[in-house]
Design a protein around this motif. Structure first.
Motif, mmCIF file in Angstrom:
data_model
loop_
_atom_site.group_PDB
_atom_site.id
_atom_site.type_symbol
_atom_site.label_atom_id
_atom_site.label_comp_id
_atom_site.label_asym_id
_atom_site.label_seq_id
_atom_site.Cartn_x
_atom_site.Cartn_y
_atom_site.Cartn_z
ATOM 1 N N ARG A 218 27.302 48.980 41.991
ATOM 2 C CA ARG A 218 27.730 48.242 40.802
ATOM 3 C C ARG A 218 28.046 49.200 39.659
ATOM 4 O O ARG A 218 29.053 49.031 38.946
ATOM 5 C CB ARG A 218 26.640 47.248 40.387
ATOM 6 C CG ARG A 218 26.393 46.136 41.381
ATOM 7 C CD ARG A 218 25.201 45.290 40.944
ATOM 8 N NE ARG A 218 25.479 44.588 39.693
ATOM 9 C CZ ARG A 218 24.522 44.073 38.917
ATOM 10 N NH1 ARG A 218 23.237 44.193 39.267
ATOM 11 N NH2 ARG A 218 24.845 43.447 37.804
ATOM 12 N N ILE A 219 27.210 50.221 39.480
ATOM 13 C CA ILE A 219 27.455 51.215 38.435
ATOM 14 C C ILE A 219 28.770 51.945 38.704
ATOM 15 O O ILE A 219 29.590 52.142 37.791
ATOM 16 C CB ILE A 219 26.300 52.231 38.361
ATOM 17 C CG1 ILE A 219 24.966 51.532 38.039
ATOM 18 C CG2 ILE A 219 26.611 53.325 37.344
ATOM 19 C CD1 ILE A 219 24.892 50.914 36.676
ATOM 20 N N ARG A 221 31.407 50.943 40.308
ATOM 21 C CA ARG A 221 32.560 50.082 40.042
ATOM 22 C C ARG A 221 32.807 49.940 38.537
ATOM 23 O O ARG A 221 33.962 49.910 38.079
ATOM 24 C CB ARG A 221 32.361 48.717 40.703
ATOM 25 C CG ARG A 221 32.548 48.748 42.221
ATOM 26 C CD ARG A 221 32.597 47.359 42.812
ATOM 27 N NE ARG A 221 31.290 46.735 42.837
ATOM 28 C CZ ARG A 221 30.439 46.814 43.860
ATOM 29 N NH1 ARG A 221 30.762 47.504 44.942
ATOM 30 N NH2 ARG A 221 29.266 46.209 43.809
ATOM 31 N N GLU A 222 31.730 49.877 37.753
ATOM 32 C CA GLU A 222 31.891 49.809 36.298
ATOM 33 C C GLU A 222 32.452 51.122 35.749
ATOM 34 O O GLU A 222 33.264 51.125 34.825
ATOM 35 C CB GLU A 222 30.553 49.485 35.623
ATOM 36 C CG GLU A 222 30.057 48.071 35.851
ATOM 37 C CD GLU A 222 30.937 47.020 35.186
ATOM 38 O OE1 GLU A 222 31.786 47.370 34.333
ATOM 39 O OE2 GLU A 222 30.785 45.832 35.523
ATOM 40 N N ALA A 225 36.029 50.990 36.248
ATOM 41 C CA ALA A 225 36.643 50.076 35.286
ATOM 42 C C ALA A 225 36.776 50.708 33.905
ATOM 43 O O ALA A 225 37.680 50.355 33.130
ATOM 44 C CB ALA A 225 35.818 48.791 35.190
ATOM 45 N N LEU A 226 35.898 51.668 33.607
ATOM 46 C CA LEU A 226 35.936 52.365 32.321
ATOM 47 C C LEU A 226 36.821 53.608 32.354
ATOM 48 O O LEU A 226 36.850 54.374 31.395
ATOM 49 C CB LEU A 226 34.506 52.762 31.914
ATOM 50 C CG LEU A 226 33.586 51.599 31.521
ATOM 51 C CD1 LEU A 226 32.133 52.048 31.476
ATOM 52 C CD2 LEU A 226 34.006 51.026 30.158
ATOM 53 N N THR A 234 30.185 57.831 29.852
ATOM 54 C CA THR A 234 30.773 56.786 30.696
ATOM 55 C C THR A 234 29.732 56.180 31.624
ATOM 56 O O THR A 234 29.680 54.955 31.808
ATOM 57 C CB THR A 234 31.946 57.359 31.514
ATOM 58 O OG1 THR A 234 32.960 57.822 30.624
ATOM 59 C CG2 THR A 234 32.538 56.311 32.438
ATOM 60 N N ALA A 238 28.480 52.300 31.633
ATOM 61 C CA ALA A 238 28.500 51.477 32.851
ATOM 62 C C ALA A 238 27.131 50.877 33.109
ATOM 63 O O ALA A 238 27.006 49.693 33.477
ATOM 64 C CB ALA A 238 28.959 52.323 34.036
ATOM 65 N N ARG A 241 26.536 47.987 30.812
ATOM 66 C CA ARG A 241 27.240 46.770 31.245
ATOM 67 C C ARG A 241 26.483 46.035 32.340
ATOM 68 O O ARG A 241 26.339 44.805 32.301
ATOM 69 C CB ARG A 241 28.631 47.138 31.755
ATOM 70 C CG ARG A 241 29.662 47.470 30.695
ATOM 71 C CD ARG A 241 31.030 47.599 31.343
ATOM 72 N NE ARG A 241 32.103 47.820 30.377
ATOM 73 C CZ ARG A 241 33.392 47.702 30.673
ATOM 74 N NH1 ARG A 241 33.768 47.374 31.900
ATOM 75 N NH2 ARG A 241 34.310 47.921 29.755
ATOM 76 N N VAL A 242 26.008 46.800 33.325
ATOM 77 C CA VAL A 242 25.307 46.174 34.451
ATOM 78 C C VAL A 242 23.986 45.564 33.978
ATOM 79 O O VAL A 242 23.648 44.434 34.374
ATOM 80 C CB VAL A 242 25.062 47.223 35.560
ATOM 81 C CG1 VAL A 242 24.111 46.671 36.629
ATOM 82 C CG2 VAL A 242 26.387 47.627 36.204
#
Length: 250
Positions: A218-219, A221-222, A225-226, A234, A238, A241-242
């Motif tokens: 998940r990290i 993928r974030e 996305a960033l 960064t 991330a 966000r998670v």
């Protein structure tokens, strides 16, 4: 002890900088995790990709075991990275001995230690760590800021200090953890690498268990996305966000 490499470590600059990644597929917690996929790429692939982004490094060495199971690790990394990486193979239990092969082969050098459990290291922090050890003339450095998420710290030290550690502290614990005496014992000089604007955190960005594979995916993928940056800011964004998404789901 066997050293297998694509180019000679001994042909480096007079005082080389060497990154050593300790890795093996056997694990009591999650066996084979090095080849587990983190957002579509192997865990070890993430680790090596970031290590190769550390500037002004002479060699990137994978220190793995001589057990047949780790043939798959070597094959996987050779297919991905080719001659950009080198290999040392040795004892499964005496991890420090693999680092000593690198130190003895390279001669006097600066060494960075990376564990293959940590997919989100910031290459620029290792650059700063190398510079700090060289400029301050100390044996060892790690991050001295407030506690960071587990898996984001760095370690840089001199090969001479590692050799001295082996001689002075030949304990099973030191052999397993490689740099334990460098960090703990007053025999070695230290300097802390300061990183600004970090809040203390007990988050885990390392992979030991199956749930860690899910979380770090998940990290990753974030991070993509960033913009896919390898920098600490960064990664922390991330993570934020998670963690906010998880709190919102409670």
């Amino acid at each position: 002890m066997v050293i297998a490499r694509n180019r000679s470590i001994a042909d480096s600059n007079p005082i080389p900088r060497v990154v050593v990644i300790q890795a093996r597929l056997e694990s009591q917690r999650r066996s084979g995790k090095g080849l587990a996929l983190i957002a579509g790429r192997s865990l070890i692939g993430h680790v090596v990709q970031r290590a190769l982004e550390i500037r002004n490094v002479d060699h990137c060495v994978i220190a793995t075991t001589d057990r047949p199971r780790d043939d798959a690790l070597v094959s996987h990394l050779t297919a991905d990275f080719g001659k950009r990486i080198e290999f040392v193979r040795g004892s499964s239990d005496d991890v420090q001995s693999r680092f000593l092969v690198v130190a003895e082969t390279a001669g006097p050098c600066l060494m960075a230690r990376i564990t293959a459990d940590d997919p989100f290291k910031d290459p620029s922090l290792y650059e700063r760590g190398f510079d700090l050890v060289e400029q301050m003339g100390v044996d060892y450095t790690s991050i001295g800021s407030p506690p960071m998420p587990l898996g984001l710290d760095i370690e840089v030290f001199t090969s001479e200090a590692l050799l001295r550690s082996r001689e002075l502290f030949p304990t099973e614990e030191n052999r397993e953890h490689v740099t334990l005496s460098l960090f703990q014992e007053p025999n070695f000089t230290k300097a802390s690498l300061q990183v600004d604007s970090i809040s203390p955190s007990d988050s885990r960005l390392t992979v030991d268990y199956e749930e860690d594979i899910v979380f770090t995916s998940r990290i990753a993928r974030e991070i993509d996305a960033l913009g896919g940056g390898f920098d600490l800011a960064t990664t922390l964004a991330a993570l934020d966000r998670v963690e906010k998404a998880d709190k919102g789901a409670d």
